[in-house]
Motif scaffolding. Structure first.
Motif, PDB file in Angstrom:
ATOM      1  N   ILE A   2       0.863  -1.184   0.000  1.00  0.00           N
ATOM      2  CA  ILE A   2       0.000   0.000   0.000  1.00  0.00           C
ATOM      3  C   ILE A   2       0.896   1.229   0.000  1.00  0.00           C
ATOM      4  O   ILE A   2       1.816   1.330   0.812  1.00  0.00           O
ATOM      5  CB  ILE A   2      -0.919   0.026   1.235  1.00  0.00           C
ATOM      6  N   GLU A   3       0.627   2.135  -0.917  1.00  0.00           N
ATOM      7  CA  GLU A   3       1.318   3.427  -0.928  1.00  0.00           C
ATOM      8  C   GLU A   3       0.341   4.468  -0.403  1.00  0.00           C
ATOM      9  O   GLU A   3      -0.724   4.690  -0.986  1.00  0.00           O
ATOM     10  CB  GLU A   3       1.777   3.809  -2.322  1.00  0.00           C
ATOM     11  N   HIS A   4       0.699   5.067   0.716  1.00  0.00           N
ATOM     12  CA  HIS A   4      -0.116   6.097   1.369  1.00  0.00           C
ATOM     13  C   HIS A   4       0.460   7.449   0.984  1.00  0.00           C
ATOM     14  O   HIS A   4       1.656   7.697   1.160  1.00  0.00           O
ATOM     15  CB  HIS A   4      -0.060   5.888   2.887  1.00  0.00           C
ATOM     16  N   THR A   5      -0.388   8.304   0.434  1.00  0.00           N
ATOM     17  CA  THR A   5       0.045   9.621  -0.027  1.00  0.00           C
ATOM     18  C   THR A   5      -0.896  10.674   0.521  1.00  0.00           C
ATOM     19  O   THR A   5      -2.111  10.491   0.513  1.00  0.00           O
ATOM     20  CB  THR A   5       0.026   9.688  -1.568  1.00  0.00           C
ATOM     21  N   MET A  56       4.547   7.222   1.756  1.00  0.00           N
ATOM     22  CA  MET A  56       5.161   6.111   2.474  1.00  0.00           C
ATOM     23  C   MET A  56       4.514   4.834   1.982  1.00  0.00           C
ATOM     24  O   MET A  56       3.425   4.872   1.395  1.00  0.00           O
ATOM     25  CB  MET A  56       5.008   6.278   3.984  1.00  0.00           C
ATOM     26  N   ARG A  57       5.177   3.726   2.204  1.00  0.00           N
ATOM     27  CA  ARG A  57       4.650   2.434   1.777  1.00  0.00           C
ATOM     28  C   ARG A  57       4.571   1.476   2.958  1.00  0.00           C
ATOM     29  O   ARG A  57       5.352   1.580   3.903  1.00  0.00           O
ATOM     30  CB  ARG A  57       5.527   1.836   0.687  1.00  0.00           C
ATOM     31  N   PHE A  58       3.630   0.537   2.816  1.00  0.00           N
ATOM     32  CA  PHE A  58       3.427  -0.503   3.813  1.00  0.00           C
ATOM     33  C   PHE A  58       3.328  -1.837   3.101  1.00  0.00           C
ATOM     34  O   PHE A  58       2.732  -1.930   2.026  1.00  0.00           O
ATOM     35  CB  PHE A  58       2.143  -0.236   4.607  1.00  0.00           C
ATOM     36  N   ASP A  59       3.871  -2.870   3.701  1.00  0.00           N
ATOM     37  CA  ASP A  59       3.853  -4.195   3.087  1.00  0.00           C
ATOM     38  C   ASP A  59       2.467  -4.837   3.077  1.00  0.00           C
ATOM     39  O   ASP A  59       2.209  -5.722   2.261  1.00  0.00           O
ATOM     40  CB  ASP A  59       4.831  -5.138   3.802  1.00  0.00           C
ATOM     41  N   SER A  60       1.586  -4.396   3.968  1.00  0.00           N
ATOM     42  CA  SER A  60       0.271  -5.034   4.079  1.00  0.00           C
ATOM     43  C   SER A  60      -0.735  -4.068   4.689  1.00  0.00           C
ATOM     44  O   SER A  60      -0.362  -3.035   5.252  1.00  0.00           O
ATOM     45  CB  SER A  60       0.365  -6.270   4.966  1.00  0.00           C
ATOM     46  N   GLN A  61      -2.003  -4.456   4.599  1.00  0.00           N
ATOM     47  CA  GLN A  61      -3.056  -3.677   5.240  1.00  0.00           C
ATOM     48  C   GLN A  61      -2.852  -3.662   6.752  1.00  0.00           C
ATOM     49  O   GLN A  61      -3.077  -2.650   7.410  1.00  0.00           O
ATOM     50  CB  GLN A  61      -4.434  -4.243   4.897  1.00  0.00           C
ATOM     51  N   ASP A  65      -2.640  -0.406   9.010  1.00  0.00           N
ATOM     52  CA  ASP A  65      -3.541  -0.218  10.144  1.00  0.00           C
ATOM     53  C   ASP A  65      -2.764   0.009  11.437  1.00  0.00           C
ATOM     54  O   ASP A  65      -3.145   0.851  12.256  1.00  0.00           O
ATOM     55  CB  ASP A  65      -4.458  -1.428  10.299  1.00  0.00           C
ATOM     56  N   GLY A  66      -1.674  -0.727  11.606  1.00  0.00           N
ATOM     57  CA  GLY A  66      -0.840  -0.544  12.787  1.00  0.00           C
ATOM     58  C   GLY A  66      -0.265   0.865  12.864  1.00  0.00           C
ATOM     59  O   GLY A  66      -0.229   1.476  13.935  1.00  0.00           O
ATOM     60  N   TYR A  67       0.178   1.374  11.730  1.00  0.00           N
ATOM     61  CA  TYR A  67       0.687   2.751  11.652  1.00  0.00           C
ATOM     62  C   TYR A  67      -0.424   3.742  12.001  1.00  0.00           C
ATOM     63  O   TYR A  67      -0.224   4.649  12.813  1.00  0.00           O
ATOM     64  CB  TYR A  67       1.229   3.027  10.253  1.00  0.00           C
ATOM     65  N   SER A  68      -1.577   3.571  11.389  1.00  0.00           N
ATOM     66  CA  SER A  68      -2.693   4.500  11.593  1.00  0.00           C
ATOM     67  C   SER A  68      -3.123   4.562  13.049  1.00  0.00           C
ATOM     68  O   SER A  68      -3.541   5.616  13.537  1.00  0.00           O
ATOM     69  CB  SER A  68      -3.887   4.095  10.724  1.00  0.00           C
ATOM     70  N   ALA A  91      -4.682   9.844  -0.342  1.00  0.00           N
ATOM     71  CA  ALA A  91      -4.962   8.756  -1.280  1.00  0.00           C
ATOM     72  C   ALA A  91      -4.090   7.568  -0.919  1.00  0.00           C
ATOM     73  O   ALA A  91      -2.928   7.724  -0.545  1.00  0.00           O
ATOM     74  CB  ALA A  91      -4.684   9.191  -2.711  1.00  0.00           C
ATOM     75  N   ASP A  92      -4.678   6.378  -1.034  1.00  0.00           N
ATOM     76  CA  ASP A  92      -3.958   5.141  -0.761  1.00  0.00           C
ATOM     77  C   ASP A  92      -4.062   4.260  -1.999  1.00  0.00           C
ATOM     78  O   ASP A  92      -5.153   4.058  -2.538  1.00  0.00           O
ATOM     79  CB  ASP A  92      -4.556   4.422   0.455  1.00  0.00           C
ATOM     80  N   PHE A  93      -2.919   3.732  -2.438  1.00  0.00           N
ATOM     81  CA  PHE A  93      -2.864   2.966  -3.677  1.00  0.00           C
ATOM     82  C   PHE A  93      -2.304   1.576  -3.439  1.00  0.00           C
ATOM     83  O   PHE A  93      -1.398   1.398  -2.634  1.00  0.00           O
ATOM     84  CB  PHE A  93      -1.969   3.669  -4.701  1.00  0.00           C
ATOM     85  N   GLU A  94      -2.851   0.608  -4.188  1.00  0.00           N
ATOM     86  CA  GLU A  94      -2.319  -0.755  -4.233  1.00  0.00           C
ATOM     87  C   GLU A  94      -1.989  -1.054  -5.694  1.00  0.00           C
ATOM     88  O   GLU A  94      -2.652  -0.525  -6.596  1.00  0.00           O
ATOM     89  CB  GLU A  94      -3.345  -1.761  -3.729  1.00  0.00           C
ATOM     90  N   PRO A  95      -1.017  -1.924  -5.947  1.00  0.00           N
ATOM     91  CA  PRO A  95      -0.713  -2.292  -7.331  1.00  0.00           C
ATOM     92  C   PRO A  95      -1.922  -2.930  -7.996  1.00  0.00           C
ATOM     93  O   PRO A  95      -2.744  -3.580  -7.339  1.00  0.00           O
ATOM     94  CB  PRO A  95       0.426  -3.305  -7.200  1.00  0.00           C
ATOM     95  N   LEU A  96      -2.023  -2.750  -9.306  1.00  0.00           N
ATOM     96  CA  LEU A  96      -3.084  -3.410 -10.068  1.00  0.00           C
ATOM     97  C   LEU A  96      -2.844  -4.897 -10.104  1.00  0.00           C
ATOM     98  O   LEU A  96      -1.722  -5.350 -10.390  1.00  0.00           O
ATOM     99  CB  LEU A  96      -3.124  -2.869 -11.499  1.00  0.00           C
ATOM    100  N   GLU A  97      -3.863  -5.677  -9.814  1.00  0.00           N
ATOM    101  CA  GLU A  97      -3.729  -7.127  -9.796  1.00  0.00           C
ATOM    102  C   GLU A  97      -3.474  -7.642 -11.209  1.00  0.00           C
ATOM    103  O   GLU A  97      -4.233  -7.357 -12.139  1.00  0.00           O
ATOM    104  CB  GLU A  97      -4.981  -7.767  -9.234  1.00  0.00           C
ATOM    105  N   GLY A  98      -2.399  -8.395 -11.364  1.00  0.00           N
ATOM    106  CA  GLY A  98      -2.074  -8.986 -12.648  1.00  0.00           C
ATOM    107  C   GLY A  98      -1.569  -7.999 -13.681  1.00  0.00           C
ATOM    108  O   GLY A  98      -1.305  -8.387 -14.821  1.00  0.00           O
ATOM    109  N   GLY A  99      -1.454  -6.761 -13.326  1.00  0.00           N
ATOM    110  CA  GLY A  99      -1.019  -5.748 -14.282  1.00  0.00           C
ATOM    111  C   GLY A  99       0.480  -5.551 -14.255  1.00  0.00           C
ATOM    112  O   GLY A  99       1.171  -5.976 -13.342  1.00  0.00           O
TER     113      GLY A  99
END
Length: 102
Positions: A2-5, A56-61, A65-68, A91-99
Protein backbone atom coordinates in the motif's frame (compact mmCIF):
# COMPACT_ATOMS: atom_id res chain seq x y z
CA UNK A 1 1.86 -3.21 -0.85
CA UNK A 2 0.00 0.00 0.00
CA UNK A 3 1.32 3.43 -0.93
CA UNK A 4 -0.12 6.10 1.37
CA UNK A 5 0.05 9.62 -0.03
CA UNK A 6 -1.16 12.90 1.40
CA UNK A 7 -0.77 16.40 -0.06
CA UNK A 8 -1.41 19.39 2.14
CA UNK A 9 -1.32 23.14 2.70
CA UNK A 10 -0.16 24.45 6.05
CA UNK A 11 -1.59 27.44 7.89
CA UNK A 12 1.98 28.67 8.42
CA UNK A 13 3.85 31.09 6.17
CA UNK A 14 6.18 29.52 3.65
CA UNK A 15 9.71 29.27 5.02
CA UNK A 16 8.63 30.07 8.58
CA UNK A 17 10.00 28.45 11.71
CA UNK A 18 6.54 27.01 12.35
CA UNK A 19 6.53 25.36 8.93
CA UNK A 20 9.92 23.79 9.58
CA UNK A 21 8.86 22.54 13.02
CA UNK A 22 5.76 20.91 11.53
CA UNK A 23 7.78 19.20 8.81
CA UNK A 24 10.31 17.96 11.37
CA UNK A 25 7.49 16.52 13.49
CA UNK A 26 6.01 14.86 10.40
CA UNK A 27 9.41 13.39 9.48
CA UNK A 28 9.50 11.59 12.83
CA UNK A 29 6.64 9.39 11.58
CA UNK A 30 9.17 7.65 9.32
CA UNK A 31 10.48 5.74 12.35
CA UNK A 32 7.15 4.11 13.20
CA UNK A 33 6.88 0.34 12.72
CA UNK A 34 5.93 -0.79 9.22
CA UNK A 35 6.75 2.48 7.44
CA UNK A 36 8.86 2.08 4.29
CA UNK A 37 10.12 4.54 1.66
CA UNK A 38 9.01 7.62 3.62
CA UNK A 39 9.47 10.97 1.86
CA UNK A 40 8.34 14.56 2.31
CA UNK A 41 8.41 16.66 -0.85
CA UNK A 42 7.68 20.26 -1.78
CA UNK A 43 4.93 20.76 -4.38
CA UNK A 44 6.08 22.48 -7.59
CA UNK A 45 3.02 22.31 -9.85
CA UNK A 46 0.87 25.40 -10.28
CA UNK A 47 -2.08 23.02 -10.79
CA UNK A 48 -2.12 21.99 -7.13
CA UNK A 49 -2.58 24.51 -4.29
CA UNK A 50 -1.00 22.18 -1.72
CA UNK A 51 2.57 23.03 -0.73
CA UNK A 52 3.81 19.60 0.41
CA UNK A 53 3.35 15.90 -0.07
CA UNK A 54 4.19 12.93 2.13
CA UNK A 55 4.43 9.41 0.78
CA UNK A 56 5.16 6.11 2.47
CA UNK A 57 4.65 2.43 1.78
CA UNK A 58 3.43 -0.50 3.81
CA UNK A 59 3.85 -4.19 3.09
CA UNK A 60 0.27 -5.03 4.08
CA UNK A 61 -3.06 -3.68 5.24
CA UNK A 62 -2.15 -4.85 8.76
CA UNK A 63 1.05 -2.78 8.69
CA UNK A 64 -0.89 0.26 7.46
CA UNK A 65 -3.54 -0.22 10.14
CA UNK A 66 -0.84 -0.54 12.79
CA UNK A 67 0.69 2.75 11.65
CA UNK A 68 -2.69 4.50 11.59
CA UNK A 69 -3.46 3.36 15.14
CA UNK A 70 0.04 3.86 16.56
CA UNK A 71 -0.05 6.27 19.55
CA UNK A 72 2.61 8.54 18.02
CA UNK A 73 0.67 8.84 14.75
CA UNK A 74 -2.60 9.47 16.60
CA UNK A 75 -0.92 12.15 18.75
CA UNK A 76 0.62 13.82 15.67
CA UNK A 77 -2.79 14.01 13.98
CA UNK A 78 -4.55 15.32 17.10
CA UNK A 79 -1.86 17.76 18.25
CA UNK A 80 -0.29 18.99 15.01
CA UNK A 81 -2.20 17.98 11.87
CA UNK A 82 -5.67 19.17 12.92
CA UNK A 83 -4.30 22.45 14.28
CA UNK A 84 -1.78 23.34 11.56
CA UNK A 85 -3.06 21.96 8.24
CA UNK A 86 -5.33 24.23 6.20
CA UNK A 87 -6.31 21.69 3.53
CA UNK A 88 -5.28 18.20 2.44
CA UNK A 89 -6.01 15.29 0.13
CA UNK A 90 -5.24 11.71 1.10
CA UNK A 91 -4.96 8.76 -1.28
CA UNK A 92 -3.96 5.14 -0.76
CA UNK A 93 -2.86 2.97 -3.68
CA UNK A 94 -2.32 -0.75 -4.23
CA UNK A 95 -0.71 -2.29 -7.33
CA UNK A 96 -3.08 -3.41 -10.07
CA UNK A 97 -3.73 -7.13 -9.80
CA UNK A 98 -2.07 -8.99 -12.65
CA UNK A 99 -1.02 -5.75 -14.28
CA UNK A 100 2.41 -4.64 -15.36
CA UNK A 101 1.90 -1.24 -13.81
CA UNK A 102 3.06 -0.78 -10.24
Amino acid sequence: MIEHTVTFLLKHASGSVEEQRFLQAAAALASLPGVRDFAIRRQTSAKNPHAFGITMRFDSQAAYDGYSQHPEHVAFVQERWLAEVEDFLEADFEPLEGGTLS
